[in-house]
Design a protein around this motif. Sequence first.
Motif, mmCIF file in Angstrom:
data_model
loop_
_atom_site.group_PDB
_atom_site.id
_atom_site.type_symbol
_atom_site.label_atom_id
_atom_site.label_comp_id
_atom_site.label_asym_id
_atom_site.label_seq_id
_atom_site.Cartn_x
_atom_site.Cartn_y
_atom_site.Cartn_z
ATOM 1 N N GLN A 53 0.813 -1.208 0.000
ATOM 2 C CA GLN A 53 0.000 0.000 0.000
ATOM 3 C C GLN A 53 0.851 1.265 0.000
ATOM 4 O O GLN A 53 0.322 2.355 -0.258
ATOM 5 C CB GLN A 53 -0.934 -0.015 1.207
ATOM 6 C CG GLN A 53 -1.989 -1.113 1.093
ATOM 7 C CD GLN A 53 -2.813 -1.291 2.349
ATOM 8 O OE1 GLN A 53 -2.289 -1.216 3.457
ATOM 9 N NE2 GLN A 53 -4.094 -1.538 2.189
ATOM 10 N N THR A 57 3.866 6.933 -0.311
ATOM 11 C CA THR A 57 3.494 7.192 -1.709
ATOM 12 C C THR A 57 2.034 7.609 -1.809
ATOM 13 O O THR A 57 1.686 8.530 -2.557
ATOM 14 C CB THR A 57 3.741 5.934 -2.562
ATOM 15 O OG1 THR A 57 5.093 5.511 -2.406
ATOM 16 C CG2 THR A 57 3.468 6.218 -4.022
ATOM 17 N N GLY A 58 1.165 6.938 -1.046
ATOM 18 C CA GLY A 58 -0.254 7.290 -1.061
ATOM 19 C C GLY A 58 -0.511 8.684 -0.530
ATOM 20 O O GLY A 58 -1.314 9.439 -1.092
ATOM 21 N N ALA A 62 -1.481 10.711 -3.682
ATOM 22 C CA ALA A 62 -2.934 10.756 -3.838
ATOM 23 C C ALA A 62 -3.598 11.836 -2.996
ATOM 24 O O ALA A 62 -4.569 12.468 -3.438
ATOM 25 C CB ALA A 62 -3.536 9.396 -3.492
ATOM 26 N N ALA A 63 -3.111 12.058 -1.773
ATOM 27 C CA ALA A 63 -3.790 13.000 -0.872
ATOM 28 C C ALA A 63 -3.876 14.414 -1.429
ATOM 29 O O ALA A 63 -4.938 15.051 -1.335
ATOM 30 C CB ALA A 63 -3.111 12.992 0.496
ATOM 31 N N TYR A 79 -11.493 9.097 3.754
ATOM 32 C CA TYR A 79 -10.661 7.922 4.034
ATOM 33 C C TYR A 79 -11.375 6.992 5.015
ATOM 34 O O TYR A 79 -11.292 5.764 4.901
ATOM 35 C CB TYR A 79 -9.312 8.347 4.604
ATOM 36 C CG TYR A 79 -8.308 8.767 3.554
ATOM 37 C CD1 TYR A 79 -7.726 7.819 2.726
ATOM 38 C CD2 TYR A 79 -7.950 10.101 3.389
ATOM 39 C CE1 TYR A 79 -6.811 8.201 1.749
ATOM 40 C CE2 TYR A 79 -7.037 10.488 2.421
ATOM 41 C CZ TYR A 79 -6.466 9.530 1.602
ATOM 42 O OH TYR A 79 -5.568 9.911 0.635
ATOM 43 N N PHE A 235 -9.737 8.398 -4.926
ATOM 44 C CA PHE A 235 -8.319 8.429 -4.546
ATOM 45 C C PHE A 235 -8.102 7.813 -3.168
ATOM 46 O O PHE A 235 -7.045 7.219 -2.904
ATOM 47 C CB PHE A 235 -7.792 9.861 -4.602
ATOM 48 C CG PHE A 235 -7.490 10.322 -6.000
ATOM 49 C CD1 PHE A 235 -6.269 10.037 -6.579
ATOM 50 C CD2 PHE A 235 -8.432 11.014 -6.743
ATOM 51 C CE1 PHE A 235 -5.987 10.428 -7.876
ATOM 52 C CE2 PHE A 235 -8.162 11.418 -8.042
ATOM 53 C CZ PHE A 235 -6.932 11.123 -8.611
ATOM 54 N N SER A 239 -5.698 4.442 -2.609
ATOM 55 C CA SER A 239 -4.578 4.444 -1.665
ATOM 56 C C SER A 239 -4.604 3.232 -0.752
ATOM 57 O O SER A 239 -3.573 2.859 -0.177
ATOM 58 C CB SER A 239 -4.612 5.716 -0.805
ATOM 59 O OG SER A 239 -4.524 6.872 -1.602
ATOM 60 N N PHE A 275 -4.149 7.067 7.211
ATOM 61 C CA PHE A 275 -4.472 8.041 6.172
ATOM 62 C C PHE A 275 -5.405 9.134 6.695
ATOM 63 O O PHE A 275 -5.216 10.318 6.381
ATOM 64 C CB PHE A 275 -5.103 7.342 4.967
ATOM 65 C CG PHE A 275 -4.099 6.745 4.023
ATOM 66 C CD1 PHE A 275 -3.325 7.548 3.217
ATOM 67 C CD2 PHE A 275 -3.926 5.377 3.931
ATOM 68 C CE1 PHE A 275 -2.383 7.012 2.337
ATOM 69 C CE2 PHE A 275 -3.001 4.818 3.067
ATOM 70 C CZ PHE A 275 -2.225 5.634 2.273
ATOM 71 N N THR A 279 -3.776 12.936 6.933
ATOM 72 C CA THR A 279 -4.350 13.998 6.089
ATOM 73 C C THR A 279 -5.018 15.073 6.937
ATOM 74 O O THR A 279 -4.971 16.262 6.588
ATOM 75 C CB THR A 279 -5.366 13.416 5.086
ATOM 76 O OG1 THR A 279 -6.338 12.619 5.783
ATOM 77 C CG2 THR A 279 -4.692 12.576 4.037
ATOM 78 N N SER A 403 -1.476 3.039 -12.583
ATOM 79 C CA SER A 403 -2.120 3.111 -11.266
ATOM 80 C C SER A 403 -3.636 3.088 -11.418
ATOM 81 O O SER A 403 -4.345 2.428 -10.647
ATOM 82 C CB SER A 403 -1.691 4.377 -10.525
ATOM 83 O OG SER A 403 -0.325 4.342 -10.206
#
Length: 501
Positions: A53, A57-58, A62-63, A79, A235, A239, A275, A279, A403
């Motif tokens: 996961q 990177t996520g 993505a965030a 999330y 997104f 993630s 996540f 975030t 992706s």
Amino acid sequence: MTPPREQDPANGPGAAAPSTPAPPAARDGGGPRGLKPGALGALGILFFVLSAQAPLTGIAGAAPIAIALGNGPGTPAMYAVAGAVVLLFCVGFVAMGRYVVDAGAFYAYIGKGLGHTAGIGSAGVALLAYNVVQAAMYGLYGATVSGLFSAHAGLDVPWWVCALVTMAVVQLLGVAGIEVGARILTVFVLAEFSILLAFGVVTLFQGGGPEGLNPGASFSLSALLQGAPGVALVFALASMLGFEATAIYGEEARDPRRTVPRATYLAVAVVTCFFAFTTWMLISSYGASKSAAAAGAALAGGDGAAFVFAPVAAQFGNWVNDVLPVLLATSLFAGILAFHNSANRYLYSLSRDGLLPRRLSVLNKRHSPGAAGLVQTLTAVALMLPFVLLDKDPVLTMFSWFSGVAALAITFLYFLTSLAVIVFFRRTRQDTRLWNTFLAPLLGALGIAGAIWLVVDNFPTLIGGSAATATWLALTVPAALLLCAGLSRLPYARRAAKVRR
């Protein structure tokens, strides 16, 4: 009220024993006859899942997009919603995992529930998903490492050279055995988790940023539904994909009927909380009212990760700007290795069942499917080659496009698996718990169906490409399903199905 009692799979009335793969045929060279049992505990499997996961990177990739183009400061709540949908899916997924233990995971589950043809079709989709998501990571990884060479050594190393060298390293680690990979992934995952969690905890105890913690701006119903929540959910789900790898390692787990469920639920809980919390703290550091604009500015500047790196550096110092790109590279490397292991175990499982050349089920002395791993590595080279020859940007094309395909493919497999769980338990009656075998899988299937619709509707945004490109890429998923389902009707596949039963 006495809770419903689960029938023992070995002794319950009319119940069959848990479905485990038959011992493979004799191997060339007298190698081991199966994947190494008892090699992984719950934590070992957990780190394989977390590495797939790729949390850093996520967050970095993505965030910022979810916040800028989705529902802004309400992204943390999305999330949590994504985690709830995944958790519903996991209830049935775990229930079936107690009766079907196979390195083929989706292929085995869907085959048991929806039939041989659907199972083989889903194996094609799974192989597509795991190979393209690994190729996507190679694209971002190559660009990241190339940038590190340029910044710190003054060397202009092409991204694809970095990727090729890493492919060789991953192949060697895959051959070395599952325990070696688990130890390496543990170190990398702990490193990327630690710095982001440290930032989050410090920001939390400082009371947030210029507008305070302001939880209502991120977790209220109005925050959840503001802006474009569908984009944010796409997104958020993208993630979190990869937790299903817990079932892939069932044959190598210690007491898989206990280890795999624990690892699955733990993975979903850890990733969802991570996540949502991270975030929320990032949004708080900018101020909820300014966070979407800050994320949009970072994306417009061509470096969405700056939205994440800047507040972490402001909290801990400029040294973070040197460390975080390195951790991003190790995060991607960990994900690449994890998906290498997932894909080669699918190839191994299909070969063992007689659906692919028998050579792919040959194991080395470390119980590793080395031949299958080599095929997977060559597949990664083949997927990368067109982008190198056409001189395409590895991040804007290879990473973004693949992706998106992987997110669509894996989400589709979740949907098929939910249906397979319902059919399997209605037919076999091996587990009569209504919530675990019908209600939760049904609710999960409905949630995932909605997610698939959102992914397809927002696919151009997800891949960062045109509508025409999005259409062609999205069609690869049903194409893989139909092609492999069609192959299942060939005589050799029918014979393999009879042997499997």
